[in-house]
Design a protein around this motif. Structure first.
Motif, mmCIF file in Angstrom:
data_model
loop_
_atom_site.group_PDB
_atom_site.id
_atom_site.type_symbol
_atom_site.label_atom_id
_atom_site.label_comp_id
_atom_site.label_asym_id
_atom_site.label_seq_id
_atom_site.Cartn_x
_atom_site.Cartn_y
_atom_site.Cartn_z
ATOM 1 N N ASP A 4 0.830 -1.205 0.000
ATOM 2 C CA ASP A 4 0.000 0.000 0.000
ATOM 3 C C ASP A 4 0.868 1.260 0.000
ATOM 4 O OD1 ASP A 4 -2.290 -1.521 -0.017
ATOM 5 O OD2 ASP A 4 -2.688 -1.288 2.134
ATOM 6 N N VAL A 5 1.934 1.264 0.800
ATOM 7 C CA VAL A 5 2.823 2.421 0.852
ATOM 8 C C VAL A 5 3.510 2.612 -0.497
ATOM 9 C CG1 VAL A 5 4.959 3.320 1.864
ATOM 10 C CG2 VAL A 5 3.181 2.367 3.334
ATOM 11 N N ASN A 6 3.949 1.522 -1.113
ATOM 12 C CA ASN A 6 4.588 1.634 -2.427
ATOM 13 C C ASN A 6 3.609 2.157 -3.462
ATOM 14 O OD1 ASN A 6 7.145 0.841 -1.659
ATOM 15 N ND2 ASN A 6 6.687 -1.321 -1.928
ATOM 16 N N GLN A 7 2.370 1.728 -3.394
ATOM 17 C CA GLN A 7 1.363 2.220 -4.329
ATOM 18 C C GLN A 7 1.188 3.723 -4.150
ATOM 19 O OE1 GLN A 7 -2.483 0.406 -3.984
ATOM 20 N NE2 GLN A 7 -3.382 1.687 -5.556
ATOM 21 N N LYS A 8 1.147 4.169 -2.906
ATOM 22 C CA LYS A 8 0.998 5.595 -2.631
ATOM 23 C C LYS A 8 2.231 6.370 -3.106
ATOM 24 C CE LYS A 8 -2.130 4.865 1.251
ATOM 25 N NZ LYS A 8 -3.265 4.720 0.420
ATOM 26 N N GLU A 15 1.813 6.828 -6.757
ATOM 27 C CA GLU A 15 0.820 7.882 -7.012
ATOM 28 C C GLU A 15 1.440 9.261 -6.806
ATOM 29 O OE1 GLU A 15 -2.475 7.048 -4.431
ATOM 30 O OE2 GLU A 15 -3.018 5.221 -5.502
ATOM 31 N N THR A 16 2.252 9.399 -5.755
ATOM 32 C CA THR A 16 2.921 10.668 -5.483
ATOM 33 C C THR A 16 3.868 11.022 -6.623
ATOM 34 O OG1 THR A 16 2.790 10.321 -3.099
ATOM 35 C CG2 THR A 16 4.470 11.864 -3.875
ATOM 36 N N ALA A 17 4.651 10.057 -7.053
ATOM 37 C CA ALA A 17 5.586 10.306 -8.160
ATOM 38 C C ALA A 17 4.824 10.696 -9.419
ATOM 39 C CB ALA A 17 6.439 9.065 -8.403
ATOM 40 N N GLY A 18 3.697 10.057 -9.663
ATOM 41 C CA GLY A 18 2.891 10.382 -10.837
ATOM 42 C C GLY A 18 2.390 11.810 -10.802
ATOM 43 N N LYS A 19 1.916 12.252 -9.640
ATOM 44 C CA LYS A 19 1.419 13.627 -9.525
ATOM 45 C C LYS A 19 2.561 14.633 -9.663
ATOM 46 C CE LYS A 19 -2.832 12.671 -7.240
ATOM 47 N NZ LYS A 19 -3.858 13.069 -6.365
ATOM 48 N N MET A 20 3.728 14.294 -9.104
ATOM 49 C CA MET A 20 4.871 15.183 -9.239
ATOM 50 C C MET A 20 5.323 15.246 -10.694
ATOM 51 S SD MET A 20 7.002 14.325 -5.770
ATOM 52 C CE MET A 20 8.320 15.465 -6.134
ATOM 53 N N GLN A 60 0.903 14.601 -1.147
ATOM 54 C CA GLN A 60 0.668 13.171 -1.351
ATOM 55 C C GLN A 60 1.371 12.341 -0.277
ATOM 56 O OE1 GLN A 60 -2.145 13.162 -3.371
ATOM 57 N NE2 GLN A 60 -1.271 11.190 -3.791
ATOM 58 N N THR A 61 2.567 12.776 0.118
ATOM 59 C CA THR A 61 3.303 12.042 1.148
ATOM 60 C C THR A 61 2.562 12.107 2.477
ATOM 61 O OG1 THR A 61 5.388 12.509 0.042
ATOM 62 C CG2 THR A 61 5.507 11.852 2.349
ATOM 63 N N VAL A 62 2.103 13.292 2.846
ATOM 64 C CA VAL A 62 1.348 13.446 4.096
ATOM 65 C C VAL A 62 0.090 12.589 4.045
ATOM 66 C CG1 VAL A 62 -0.025 15.081 5.450
ATOM 67 C CG2 VAL A 62 2.257 15.719 4.675
#
Length: 139
Positions: free
Chosen positions: A28-32, A35-40, A122-124
């Motif tokens: 789950d953390v890796n998926q998030k 997602e964060t990298a994608g938004k960045m 996204q990290t928060v």
């Protein structure tokens, strides 16, 4: 709670390993993180596109002025006219290049802030989503 994982090779005796963490949480953390990298990356691509458009527009405008100076030089009748045309040309060019450098610096700063902010948000969110909910305990 540790999970038991059985590992077997053909013909071998199964081995059980006690894993001290929950794999689902790790995934789950890796998926998030993805997602964060994608938004960045999206923010970064938008920033690059805007900067490239700015550079193309600036370059196009400068080329027009560069070509027009040839016409102005052809119309010069004296050395003073020639010097005046070149002086105006270089003063304008230096001013425009300085303004463009400042404009690009401001754009890069805004884009850097937006990209970092998107990653931080996204990290928060990822951290808060992965924390176990506090259980209500009677006092």
């Amino acid at each position: 709670m540790a999970q038991k994982i059985s590992v077997t090779d053909e013909g071998s005796i199964p081995f059980n390993f006690n894993v001290p963490f929950d794999f689902k949480s790790t995934f789950d953390v890796n998926q998030k993180s993805l997602e964060t990298a994608g938004k960045m990356n999206r923010k970064l691509c938008e920033a690059m596109q805007e900067c490239n458009e700015e550079l193309v527009n600036f370059g196009s405008n400068r080329l027009k002025e560069d070509f027009s100076v040839s016409q102005q030089l052809a119309e010069c009748e004296t050395v003073q006219d020639f010097v005046s045309v070149y002086t105006d040309f270089f003063q304008t060019a230096v001013k425009q290049y300085t303004e463009e450098a400042n404009k690009l610096t401001r754009l890069y700063n805004v884009f850097t802030d937006e990209t970092i902010s998107a990653g931080e948000n996204q990290t928060v969110k990822a951290v808060s989503d992965s924390e176990p909910e506090a259980e209500s305990k009677p006092h």
